[in-house]
Scaffold this active site. Structure first.
Site, mmCIF file in Angstrom:
data_model
loop_
_atom_site.group_PDB
_atom_site.id
_atom_site.type_symbol
_atom_site.label_atom_id
_atom_site.label_comp_id
_atom_site.label_asym_id
_atom_site.label_seq_id
_atom_site.Cartn_x
_atom_site.Cartn_y
_atom_site.Cartn_z
ATOM 1 C CE LYS A 102 -12.257 7.929 6.718
ATOM 2 N NZ LYS A 102 -10.832 7.892 6.347
ATOM 3 N N GLY A 113 -7.438 8.438 7.718
ATOM 4 C CA GLY A 113 -7.544 8.719 9.145
ATOM 5 C C GLY A 113 -8.984 8.825 9.622
ATOM 6 C CG ASP A 146 -4.949 1.194 8.580
ATOM 7 O OD1 ASP A 146 -5.184 0.535 9.614
ATOM 8 O OD2 ASP A 146 -3.819 1.635 8.330
ATOM 9 N NE ARG A 148 -1.294 -16.944 25.961
ATOM 10 C CZ ARG A 148 -0.832 -18.014 26.603
ATOM 11 N NH1 ARG A 148 -0.500 -19.101 25.936
ATOM 12 N NH2 ARG A 148 -0.703 -17.996 27.921
ATOM 13 C CG HIS A 166 -6.370 4.893 -1.222
ATOM 14 N ND1 HIS A 166 -5.223 4.446 -0.617
ATOM 15 C CD2 HIS A 166 -6.375 4.345 -2.464
ATOM 16 C CE1 HIS A 166 -4.559 3.684 -1.460
ATOM 17 N NE2 HIS A 166 -5.229 3.611 -2.592
ATOM 18 N N GLY A 167 -8.976 5.911 1.976
ATOM 19 C CA GLY A 167 -9.563 6.771 3.013
ATOM 20 C C GLY A 167 -11.041 6.532 3.175
ATOM 21 C CG ASP A 226 -2.018 0.948 1.239
ATOM 22 O OD1 ASP A 226 -2.424 1.345 0.135
ATOM 23 O OD2 ASP A 226 -2.516 1.299 2.326
ATOM 24 N NE ARG A 264 -3.891 2.522 11.558
ATOM 25 C CZ ARG A 264 -2.966 3.390 11.180
ATOM 26 N NH1 ARG A 264 -3.000 4.611 11.657
ATOM 27 N NH2 ARG A 264 -2.029 3.052 10.335
#
Ligand code: G3H
Ligand code: 13P
Ligand code: ZN
Length: 304
Positions: free
Chosen positions: A181, A178, A252, A277, A207-208, A81, A256
Site C-alpha cells: 500500500k 492489496g 480482504d 479439513r 477500501h484498501g 463488492d 488472505r
C-alpha cells in the site's frame, strides 16, 4: 434473514464507529469472520467481489451467507463488492443481496453519475442499498490492475451524492488494494476526509484498508511465502479515519495472508496429512483471530 446494510451503517454513522466488511470466497472464510463477529457481538458485512463470484458462484456464496445470518443473532449483511458488470449487479439485487456497490470510479464524473443513478433506481425498487465510489483507490482492484490513487474531491462528493441518491460513498484518501500500500511512510489524507465529511451526510467507506499485520506476515514467511515490501494501513491511521467519519471498512488482504500463513504452517508441519479439513481448520481459526482484531479496532464490539 440477511440484515439491511443501510440500517447497520446509518446506526454506525450516528454512533461514530465503523462496521467490518470482510470479503468472502469460500465456506471457511465465512465461518472465520462470522465466528469473530458472533464472539464480539458485532454487526458484519460479508462481501463478494466479481472475482469471488467467478470462483465460487453467486448462488453458493449467497446461500452460505444467508445460512450464517439465520444461524446467528447478530446482524449479517451480504454485499456485492466492486460491481462493474451491470448484469451481475442486477442478479445480486434480484437474488436478495442486502446491498450492492456500483464501481464506476474509473469512468468520467458524468458517466459515473449516470451508471450509479441507474443502479440506484434498480436497487431501491427492491429495498437494496447502494455503495458508489468517487475518486480511485490505488492498487489492484478486482479484474482491473495497477491503478493510481485519484483523491476524492469533497465538493464533487456532495454533488455526486445529491445527483445519484447513493446510500454510501467509498472515498479515496490514500489507501490502496492489496498488500503493497505504501512505499515510504503510511499516511492517510485525514484532512481530506474531514472536508468530505463536512459536506456529506451518508456513511463513508474505506477500501484498501487492510493492516497487513506483521506477526501474520512473519508466520507466512517462516513457512515459505515471499512477502517482501508488504505494508498495510497502520492501526492508528484506521482509528483516525473512524474518528473522522468512516463507517464501513473493507478487509480482504489480511484474511488472505492469514489463510496463506495457516495453510503453509500446517502443511510444513504435517507432510503426511492430506485431509482438507485438517489443512483448512487452522486457516479458519487464524482468520477468526485477525477478524476479531479488526472489529475491535473499528469500535463495533457489542454494536450488533
Ligand atoms: O477490492 C478488492 C478485493 O480485494 C477483491 O479482490 O477481485 O481478487 O476478489 P478480488
Ligand atoms: P484490502 O486489499 O486492503 O484488504 O482491501 C479490500 C477491499 O477494499 C475490498 O473492497
Ligand atoms: Zn475495495
Amino acid at each position: 434473514m440477511l440484515a439491511d446494510t443501510k440500517i447497520i451503517l446509518e446506526k454506525a454513522r450516528r454512533k461514530n464507529y465503523a462496521v467490518a466488511h470482510f470479503n468472502i470466497n469460500n465456506l471457511e472464510i465465512v465461518q472465520g469472520v462470522v465466528a469473530a463477529a458472533v464472539k464480539l457481538k458485532a454487526p458484519i458485512i460479508l462481501a463478494t467481489s466479481e472475482g469471488a463470484l467467478n470462483y465460487a458462484g453467486m448462488n453458493y456464496l449467497y446461500s452460505i451467507a444467508k445460512t450464517a445470518s439465520e444461524l446467528h443473532q447478530i446482524p449479517i449483511a451480504l454485499h456485492l463488492d466492486h460491481g462493474k458488470n451491470l448484469k451481475a449487479i442486477r442478479q445480486a439485487i434480484n437474488l436478495g443481496y442486502s446491498s450492492v456497490m456500483i464501481d464506476a470510479s474509473h469512468e468520467k464524473f458524468e458517466r459515473n453519475v449516470r451508471l450509479t443513478k441507474k443502479v440506484v433506481r434498480w436497487a431501491h425498487r427492491k429495498g437494496v442499498s447502494v455503495e458508489a465510489e468517487l475518486g480511485t483507490i490505488g492498487g489492484t482492484e478486482d479484474l482491473v490492475s495497477a491503478r493510481k490513487i485519484i483523491y476524492t474531491n469533497p465538493e464533487k462528493a456532495r454533488e455526486f451524492i445529491d445527483r445519484t441518491g447513493c446510500d454510501f460513498l467509498a472515498v479515496a484518501i490514500g489507501t490502496s488494494h492489496g498488500a503493497y500500500k505504501f512505499k515510504g511512510t503510511a499516511k492517510l489524507r485525514i484532512d481530506l476526509l474531514k472536508e468530505i465529511k463536512n459536506r456529506t451526510k451518508i456513511p463513508l467507506v474505506l477500501h484498501g484498508a487492510s493492516g497487513v499485520p506483521k506477526n501474520v506476515v512473519k508466520m507466512a514467511e517462516r513457512y515459505g511465502a515471499n512477502l517482501k515490501g508488504v505494508q498495510g494501513v497502520p492501526d492508528q491511521q484506521i482509528s483516525l479515519a473512524v474518528k473522522n467519519g468512516i463507517n464501513k471498512i473493507n478487509t480482504d488482504t489480511d484474511l488472505r495472508i492469514a489463510f496463506d500463513a495457516a495453510v503453509r504452517n500446517f502443511l510444513k508441519g504435517n507432510p503426511k496429512d492430506f485431509d482438507p479439513r485438517h489443512i483448512l481448520a487452522p486457516a479458519r481459526d487464524l482468520i477468526q483471530k485477525v477478524a476479531e482484531q479488526r472489529i475491535i479496532l473499528f469500535g463495533s464490539v457489542k454494536k450488533g
